[in-house]
Design a protein around this motif. Structure first.
Motif: not given
Length: 752
Positions: A365-368, A372-373, A378-380, A409-413
């Motif tokens: 699901l997250v390959t592409d 930001p999720r 958190k679940l992983v 994506l990391a900057e939005a975490m």
């Protein structure tokens, strides 16, 4: 545009609670706050009457931080000021005696002793709790998951053996992953208020005893009962009598095959296809991992039970059934869509087989992914933390982490989430040092400027792990990333950590080998540049590292590279920067006193076509070496030429706008700023200090004061023999310091 700087302790929901910060401080200060009893256990030297909930939180904080043990749990022997109600000692090394003394005297309502080490058994816990008359009635929730029950060791009390039935207030009991027997289950089922029971992964063979609690039992979790020996008809008969049951988990491990599980699968098939009068109160059913589950049976079951709120269908092949999406209030674990996969990761945290399965589907699901999720991350992370030694979990989880944190994506975490995630990646690198794909995934995730620069984690450990990985891998792409990570990490280490790292000759050899490998083919790439930067940072004010560099034949290699990369200023600057570090160490200066080398460096200093950055570091080497006439072993004419050319070259250098260098301290400059030094030596030092101060005076102002450089500059400015060029730069630096002090003293201006 100004970017918001987030605190380390701030996450998506905001800053940490004051209570949480205070409890963390108590945990850090236990040694100072406690005295010791004769048996070595801790006792708070002074304890006010703690708010009850805070006592529970303190115990939980100590457990999660890994500091709860036989010694520290002793503070809870004080039942008057520290009153426990909901106690968690999960995964802590607590012995039977420490448990009896510290926890059993409390009027507990809940106890989680899952996976406790230290020899504590289920029998110890039950006998200890039963010895407190208040606990017999007050305890409502008990979790002994992962413990050895050791039931035969229980003593008799008034002619009858102590058992679970002594804890008459119990409503919720978790005995998953224990050696639960049919006889003990019979004792448990006599509890008058038992509502929830988890017997997953236990050797129970018969569930008939459940009929004794058929009117109270609302939740039964019976995952992977591989020794269950009941026919489908008998099982359904028992289930059919559980009139109050609202949640049934009869799922199975679909990966580990240690029995055929056909009776269980057939029971599930008949339950799905049977009458809704069987288990009429059921609103939640988990049959994940079961075979022979068809979409038709699922459709019939869902349509017949309008009040259903949960259905576990992961690894059954039936989660794509269309009827599932038409029930808005129905949560489903499966692989048909994102919601099902995330629900599986949430619900199955402690079940490796299902976490593995769900992570595989999440990876797809997250390959592409381009949004930001943090919820997914958190679940992983939760799955990785719950199964720290599972290679299968970490193989997929680390790949998911990379996809969820790649690029921007990391900057939005939340920073705290990223910090915990990186810590888990480092744990994976430690746990699976020989698994190439896990190491590669972790390296890919770490290779992020934002993570390396702005996220707090153990950078020393990370540097060691990446260097160790580098020693056994030669893939060019991964080598480039590893060297880049090392280069950035080394620059972020504290002085003490750099000193520790620099003692390791192995690290020096690894980085020099990469430089040699690249230099042999004459390439200029990021791998070479990062390796040179790492070596430069490693030797910065680190005499041990500088000596290791020389002993590893680094000097000979650098002399060759210096000549062969004459037209590459980015390479030259890094080479000369490291030689500058060596020149600052008096006992190593003799190794640099080679006529050919110094004449080459002098030619760089004099060449107006060469970039100022290169000439600057060339000048630094020459200034350090020429500053000590007593140690000079070459011809006086060469030293005289160097001193003359230092002054002549430096006064032609323009003021640089970009930051070219930063300094850990100004200690190496102090000998160069003495009034007795030649003007060329002095000029290089004041030009260097002026350069960094003009770019970042707020950082260097206090350093100048603390290290005595301000006084040296004042002496230079006041001395009659000081050259006017040097006086001018010295005055300019002192003026910058004075202006900065004025701004700091006055504070920000206000306007009405």
């Amino acid at each position: 545009m100004c970017k918001k700087v987030r605190s380390i302790d701030e996450d998506a929901e905001g800053p940490r609670a004051l209570c949480d910060l205070c409890l963390a401080q108590v945990c850090r200060s236990l040694d100072a706050l406690c005295s010791r009893r004769a048996d070595g256990s801790m006792c708070l030297s002074w304890a006010p009457l703690f708010p009850q909930e805070m006592v529970d939180q303190l115990l939980h904080k100590m457990a999660t931080k890994g500091i709860l043990n036989d010694t520290t749990v002793g503070i809870f022997r004080n039942c008057k000021e520290l009153r426990l109600r909901r106690a968690s000692i999960r995964c802590c090394p607590v012995s039977a005696e420490a448990f009896r003394l510290a926890l059993c005297p409390h009027r507990l309502q809940e106890l989680d002793a899952s996976w406790v080490s230290g020899g504590l058994t289920g029998a110890n816990i039950i006998s200890g709790l039963a010895s407190n008359p208040e606990c017999r009635s007050s305890l409502q929730r008990l979790s002994l998951s992962g413990l050895r029950l050791d039931w035969e060791s229980l003593e008799e009390d008034g002619g009858s053996r102590v058992g679970f039935s002594f804890l008459q207030g119990l409503r919720t009991l978790n005995l998953a992953n224990t050696d639960l027997t049919d006889a003990v289950l019979e004792d448990i089922c006599t509890l008058p208020q038992l509502e929830s029971l988890d017997i997953s992964c236990s050797p129970v063979s018969n569930l008939t005893a459940l009929l004794d609690c058929k009117n109270t039992l609302r939740s039964l979790i019976a995952h992977r009962l591989r020794q269950l020996d009941m026919s489908p008809a008998r099982l359904l008969f028992v289930f059919n009598q559980l009139h109050a049951l609202r949640h049934l988990d009869f799922s199975d491990d679909h990966i580990t095959v240690d029995s055929d599980g056909r009776d269980g699968d057939e029971t599930v098939r008949q339950l799905l296809e049977g009458s809704p009068q069987v288990l009429p109160s059921l609103v939640s059913l988990d049959i994940s991992g079961r075979k022979r589950v068809t979409e038709a049976a699922v459709r019939a079951f869902v349509e017949a039970r309008g009040g259903l709120v949960f259905l576990g269908l992961l690894a059954t092949g039936a989660s794509s059934c269309h009827v599932l999406s038409s029930h808005k209030n129905l949560k489903v674990t499966g692989e048909a869509n994102e919601n099902q996969v995330c629900e599986a990761l949430r619900r199955y945290r402690d079940r490796e087989c299902f976490i593995r399965e769900a992570l595989v589907h999440l990876y797809n699901l997250v390959t592409d992914i381009d949004n930001p999720r943090p919820d997914m991350l958190k679940l992983v992370l939760s799955g990785m933390q719950s199964h720290p030694s599972s290679l299968h979990v970490h193989l997929v989880a680390t790949a998911c982490v990379f996809n969820l944190t790649t690029q921007d994506l990391a900057e939005a975490m939340p920073v705290s989430l990223l910090s915990s995630t990186v810590t888990q990646l480092l744990n994976a690198m430690k746990t699976f040092p020989n698994h190439q794909q896990v190491q590669k995934n972790c390296l890919l995730a770490l290779c992020s400027d934002y993570i390396l620069q702005d996220v707090p984690f153990d950078k020393y450990l990370a540097a060691m792990l990446v260097i160790n990985w580098l020693s056994s891998h030669e893939d060019p792409t991964l080598q480039r990333m590893a060297v880049a990570v090392i280069s950035i990490l080394v620059a972020k280490l504290s002085t003490e950590e750099t000193a520790q790292l620099s003692k390791d000759v192995f690290i020096m050899k690894q980085l020099l080998a990469i430089v040699q490998q690249k230099a042999m083919v004459g390439v200029v790439d990021s791998t070479l540049k990062f390796a040179l930067s790492a070596l430069w940072n490693l030797t910065d004010e680190m005499p041990t590292a500088a000596r290791n560099f020389i002993e590893c034949q680094g000097l000979e290699l650098y002399e060759e590279v210096l000549e062969s990369y004459y037209g590459e200023p980015s390479i030259q600057q890094k080479l000369l920067g490291l030689l500058n570090n060596i020149a600052e160490v008096e006992v190593l200066q003799a190794d640099l006193l080679e006529e050919d080398l110094l004449e080459h460096i002098l030619s760089l200093l004099q060449d107006s076509q060469v970039e100022v950055g290169v000439r600057y570091f060339a000048g630094g080497i020459l200034a350090q070496l020429a500053s000590r006439p007593e140690a000079w072993t070459l011809g006086d004419e060469l030293r005289s030429t160097i001193l003359k050319q230092l002054h002549a070259s430096i006064i032609t250098w323009p003021q640089l706008e970009r930051e070219m260098v930063s300094y850990r301290s100004f200690h190496p400059f102090c000998p160069l700023l003495q009034t007795c030094q030649p003007s060329g030596v002095q000029l290089w030092a004041v030009w260097a200090i002026h350069l960094v101060c003009s770019q970042n005076i707020s950082h260097y102002s206090s350093m100048l004061e603390k290290e005595g450089v301000t006084e040296l500059l004042k002496n230079l400015a006041a001395h009659p023999d000081t050259h006017s060029d040097i006086k001018g730069l010295s005055d300019s630096i002192l003026h910058m310091v004075e202006e900065h002090h004025s701004r700091v003293t006055q504070g920000p201006s206000t306007t009405r």
